[in-house]
Design an enzyme around this catalytic site. Structure first.
Site, PDB file in Angstrom:
ATOM      1  N   GLY A 499      34.319  38.753  28.943  1.00  0.00           N
ATOM      2  CA  GLY A 499      35.675  38.218  28.771  1.00  0.00           C
ATOM      3  C   GLY A 499      35.608  36.891  28.062  1.00  0.00           C
ATOM      4  O   GLY A 499      34.564  36.252  27.970  1.00  0.00           O
ATOM      5  N   SER A 505      33.567  31.661  27.292  1.00  0.00           N
ATOM      6  CA  SER A 505      33.404  33.097  27.457  1.00  0.00           C
ATOM      7  C   SER A 505      32.602  33.378  28.711  1.00  0.00           C
ATOM      8  O   SER A 505      31.961  32.494  29.284  1.00  0.00           O
ATOM      9  CB  SER A 505      32.685  33.685  26.240  1.00  0.00           C
ATOM     10  OG  SER A 505      31.380  33.130  26.129  1.00  0.00           O
ATOM     11  N   ASP A 629      46.041  29.570  42.500  1.00  0.00           N
ATOM     12  CA  ASP A 629      46.186  30.621  41.480  1.00  0.00           C
ATOM     13  C   ASP A 629      45.743  31.960  42.049  1.00  0.00           C
ATOM     14  O   ASP A 629      45.082  32.737  41.373  1.00  0.00           O
ATOM     15  CB  ASP A 629      45.373  30.258  40.240  1.00  0.00           C
ATOM     16  CG  ASP A 629      45.753  31.123  39.041  1.00  0.00           C
ATOM     17  OD1 ASP A 629      46.808  31.782  39.103  1.00  0.00           O
ATOM     18  OD2 ASP A 629      44.996  31.148  38.059  1.00  0.00           O
ATOM     19  N   ARG A 633      44.613  39.408  39.572  1.00  0.00           N
ATOM     20  CA  ARG A 633      43.751  39.209  38.397  1.00  0.00           C
ATOM     21  C   ARG A 633      42.570  38.290  38.707  1.00  0.00           C
ATOM     22  O   ARG A 633      41.577  38.281  37.990  1.00  0.00           O
ATOM     23  CB  ARG A 633      44.575  38.615  37.248  1.00  0.00           C
ATOM     24  CG  ARG A 633      45.136  37.240  37.584  1.00  0.00           C
ATOM     25  CD  ARG A 633      45.999  36.663  36.475  1.00  0.00           C
ATOM     26  NE  ARG A 633      46.608  35.416  36.938  1.00  0.00           N
ATOM     27  CZ  ARG A 633      47.724  35.321  37.615  1.00  0.00           C
ATOM     28  NH1 ARG A 633      48.388  36.427  37.897  1.00  0.00           N
ATOM     29  NH2 ARG A 633      48.199  34.166  38.016  1.00  0.00           N
ATOM     30  N   ASN A 634      42.677  37.458  39.747  1.00  0.00           N
ATOM     31  CA  ASN A 634      41.624  36.510  40.105  1.00  0.00           C
ATOM     32  C   ASN A 634      40.827  36.968  41.321  1.00  0.00           C
ATOM     33  O   ASN A 634      40.189  36.150  41.984  1.00  0.00           O
ATOM     34  CB  ASN A 634      42.224  35.128  40.357  1.00  0.00           C
ATOM     35  CG  ASN A 634      42.736  34.508  39.089  1.00  0.00           C
ATOM     36  OD1 ASN A 634      42.289  34.848  37.999  1.00  0.00           O
ATOM     37  ND2 ASN A 634      43.700  33.607  39.210  1.00  0.00           N
TER      38      ASN A 634
END
Length: 887
Positions: A499, A505, A629, A633-634
């Protein structure tokens, strides 16, 4: 024959891919059609150049890829690829690669990437303002692929008509009150919902507000105002009424001005006068009420005229002067005094000031043969002078003396001329002589500079010294925390990218341990063009957070490594983390529903995901860590399909008190943020509980975007009215009750993470009281590996896993998982000749290290950071998941 021969040569070159000048494309990108959320890869190979700079193009513009890898296929033969981990609609288009040789650009053949997924809107319905019972049209257009796309309209919560082919126009015969509407677009991949629009009924505007004076002079005034509620119709004109109060009321002619802008200058006003004004504005329905009166006084000015009828009287040796008073309008202010100016013998004398319009008795002898004028004065200044009067006895002949000053004038000119000549001569004679050579050595045929070098270096040093934390300009506290987890760069071999994000990255890597064994890890790499010590310190702060984490549901730091770059002062930090084999939870949930091979997830599995997250968050809260957060997704899935909380880019440790206040402008995921955080930028463990409730909703809906149809800018008003996320379809009441309690408007009324763990454990046991092991799961190919083994397994379809597959030490036999043999071959290739570019001189372009620690707060697109822990980047998020919150 020559023209014919040239045509044949050109045709042969086009068939073989030759570009001329010895440059030959041996591989071209090919057309591909993929489903949204899947991986796609394009390849391109060129022969005939020593070290080519192969650039990928998309729709005529360069692609600045951070994960481009060059592989050597032979002498002067290179191959590169461009891949997208999770394809979205914006990735569709025409791709090709170009290479430069001898100042010429050569292109490969062009290929198209076509993305299939749920429809995306190219035209969403907009708000409408209309009169009652007046017909109007609403437009909506969405496209695939796949096609066709059908549109269904909803007006006031009621379906209007049946499905229509996109684009669709809905004719509404008219409404009498405000109403909400939206459209749904459907194809074989699923349904997309447009923004929610509103039909407004046009009404009269409200009175203008904030009427104020911007600038005021003695007879001009510039005023401004703001329109009030405009009645859902643009304002066209505004009327200004002005009244002057001077003993009695004077209504001045009203003025009509075109708007915008809502500003106007009134001219022709009287100085030192009282005025009042007000404003009314009109739209196509009619005029608004007037604003409240604004009262002001114009400033004073100098008198507009000179005193009239100046005369004198002589009585023996006594003299008196008198003149007429000025009217109030002529004064233009408050009279301070009358100023008497007189000249005697051609010389001006000291002026005299008098309060009244006459003088007391003066000595006549002093003023004989004097010329006298008078003017009226206010606080601003004096007005014009009256005509002069010469004081002479009545019997004396009138003589006009003229002062002649020719002699003095000539003498002055003569002196000025002489001084100017002397200065000119002095300037011409003055010279400056500076001998720079004498600063180094005595004058001679040559000048030499002798110096001792403070530092010497060579740009061609082959072996770089190992970097240490001492080579970084970071705080001593941070250095001490990371000293015992520093990993030598020689022990890491980097592989392909997992990713990428704004600042770095995430790559696969092999870590050689002390006992010479190999361990697959994930490495966060800071972007190579970020070279300041401040950026590097920000990158290492997240590593410092994870250093002390020891929990099976929280990702743990393995170590930190530093890559030394030739010719660069500072190394690139690399954060080494465990490899999360199955990526992030959000992508996994989406692929279970929208992938090429959809699969079912049982309720027990979904609750297990929730329980893992709650356990990880309970551990973080016990360490006084606010995540800020938390979202699907995390959260990452390891090889045992257990969920680990990850990505601490926005995390904060509470050193005192029980809350953290955000103090800068940040881009934050508003659909996961608690109500009090949106209002006051205050973050607590209770605000993480709110985000956990939203994450539960994501899990139950298998990756849907929260609050469908609600704009980010409308979230706060939506929540403050008591609205919450609706119960997902097929969701049990007790599960929805748990998540709904997480959204209490009072933070203290929300359950703690410890209470959530207890409730979810009880729920999980009730779903399978006799079988604590995980039940069989149905999976599809997530990694998209192109090996023969995977293709054969993919042809068979989805595979059912039994509980025995989860036992410790066993391998998950799933279609997307590489076999151990394939993994070994893959990494042998990476660590050998084909990957000299990775292990030697870093021939690949090093990508960024992700939005890490404080960096994410300043730049952030929190929902799109490609460095989310160690799995596939979350590219399936709604484009509007983030919005800037200014503090």
């Amino acid at each position: 024959m020559k023209p014919l021969l040239w045509v044949v040569v050109v045709a042969l070159r086009s068939l073989t891919g030759s570009c001329g000048s010895g440059v030959l494309f041996t591989k071209h990108p090919s057309n591909q059609t993929v489903s949204q959320g899947n991986k796609v890869s394009l390849g391109c190979a060129v022969e005939g150049l020593t070290e080519p700079d192969i650039i990928w193009m998309k729709d005529g513009e360069k692609l600045y890829s951070t994960d481009q890898v060059f592989l050597t296929l032979g002498e002067q033969h290179w191959e590169t690829s461009h891949s997208v981990k999770s394809v979205q609609q914006q990735d569709a288009g025409q791709y090709w690669c170009v290479v430069e040789s001898h100042d010429q650009m050569f292109s490969s053949e062009r290929a198209w990437i076509t993305v299939e997924g749920v429809p995306h809107f190219i035209q969403e319905p907009q708000d409408v303002a209309t009169f009652p019972s007046i017909p109007f049209n609403l437009s909506c257009a969405a496209v695939g692929p796949p096609e066709p796309v059908e549109v269904l309209w909803w007006l006031g919560g009621v379906q209007e008509g049946g499905p229509q082919q996109s684009p669709s126009v809905l004719h509404v015969p008219g409404v009498n009150s405000s109403i909400k509407f939206y459209c749904e677009a459907k194809n074989t991949r699923g349904i997309s919902v447009s923004r929610t629009g509103t039909v407004h009924i046009k009404v009269l505007p409200a009175a203008p507000v904030d009427l104020q004076l911007l600038r005021i002079t003695d007879n001009n005034v510039t005023l401004s105002w703001k329109p009030g509620f405009m009645g859902y119709s643009e304002l066209s004109t505004c009327v200004i009424q002005v009244v002057r109060v001077s003993g009695r009321r004077w209504n001045l002619p009203q003025q009509e001005v075109q708007v915008p802008p809502h500003i106007h200058t009134l001219t022709g006003l009287r100085s030192h006068s009282n005025y009042s004004l007000r404003v009314s504005c009109a739209n196509e329905v009619g005029a608004s009420p007037f604003s409240p009166w604004l009262t002001f006084i114009t400033p004073e000015s100098v008198p507009s005229v000179a005193p009239r009828n100046l005369s004198f009287e002589l009585s023996g040796q006594n003299l008196s002067l008198q003149w007429a008073r000025l009217k109030e309008d002529e004064l233009q202010g408050k009279l301070l005094a009358y100023k008497l100016q007189w000249t005697h013998g051609g010389e001006p004398q000291e002026p005299l000031l008098f309060k009244e319009n006459s003088t007391p008795t003066l000595d006549a002898a002093r003023f004989f043969n004097a010329s006298i004028q008078v003017a009226a004065c206010t606080a601003v200044g004096c007005g014009p002078w009256s005509p002069s009067v010469l004081v002479m006895p009545a019997s004396a002949p009138v003589q006009v003396q003229r002062s002649r000053m020719w002699v003095g004038l000539l003498l002055g000119l003569l002196v000025a001329t002489i001084v100017g000549l002397l200065l000119t001569i002095a300037a011409q004679r003055r010279e400056k002589e500076t001998k720079f050579g004498s600063a180094f050595k005595a004058p001679g045929p040559e000048s030499s500079v002798f110096f001792t070098a403070a530092r010497s270096f060579s740009r061609n040093v082959a072996d770089l010294h190992e970097s240490t934390l001492d080579s970084l300009c970071i705080s001593s506290e941070l250095k001490n925390k990371l000293q015992d987890v520093l990993i030598s760069e020689r022990l890491l071999t980097l592989g392909h990218m997992l990713g990428k994000g704004e600042f770095g990255s995430v790559r696969e890597a092999i870590l050689k341990t002390d006992d010479s064994s190999m361990q697959k890890v994930a490495v966060k790499v800071l972007k190579s063009d970020i070279t300041s010590s401040g950026d590097i310190e920000q990158c290492l702060k997240e590593a410092a957070y994870m250093r002390d984490f020891h929990h099976p549901n929280v990702i743990k730091l393995i170590g930190v490594s530093l890559h030394r770059r030739p010719g660069q002062r500072l190394p690139i930090p690399m954060v080494v983390l465990p490899f999360m084999k199955h990526g992030d939870l959000h992508t996994f949930l989406l692929l279970s529903r929208l992938g090429d091979e959809p699969f079912d997830l049982s309720l027990q599995t979904l609750v297990q995901f929730m329980l893992d997250i709650a356990r990880g968050m309970e551990y973080l809260s016990s360490k006084s860590i606010i995540h800020r957060d938390l979202a699907a997704r995390n959260c990452m899935l390891n090889e045992n399909m257990s969920v680990c909380v990850a990505d601490f880019g926005l995390s904060k440790k509470i050193y005192s008190g029980d809350y953290y206040r955000q103090g800068s402008v940040s881009k934050l995921p508003v659909k996961w943020i608690a109500l009090e955080s949106l209002a006051d930028n205050v973050y607590t463990t209770q605000s993480d509980v709110w985000a956990f409730g939203v994450t539960m909703w994501e899990i139950m809906t298998r990756g849907q975007t929260p609050y469908p149809g609600v704009e980010n800018s409308e979230i706060y008003e939506f929540l403050i009215k008591g609205e919450r996320l609706k119960k997902p379809a097929d969701c049990r009441e007790d599960i929805y009750e748990i998540m709904h309690r997480c959204w209490s408007p009072v933070p203290k009324c929300r359950p703690s993470f410890l209470q959530l763990v207890v409730q979810l454990e009880t729920l999980h046991l009730s779903l399978s009281p006799a079988t604590p092991l995980k039940e069989p799961l149905l999976y599809v190919n997530l990694e998209g590996d192109n090996s023969e083994t995977d293709r054969e397994e993919g042809a068979v379809g989805a595979r059912i896993l039994g509980p025995e597959a989860t036992s410790e030490g066993s391998n998950w036999s799933v279609p997307w998982q590489r076999q151990a043999e394939d993994e070994e071959k893959d990494w042998l290739m990476v660590g050998s000749g084909a990957a000299l570019a990775i292990g030697g001189d870093y021939r690949y372009i090093v990508g960024p290290c992700g939005a890490i620690a404080e960096e994410a707060e300043e730049v952030g697109s929190v929902g799109r950071r490609g460095d989310l822990a160690n799995g596939p980047v979350d590219e399936l998020r709604d484009e509007d998941d983030d919005v800037v919150i200014k503090v």
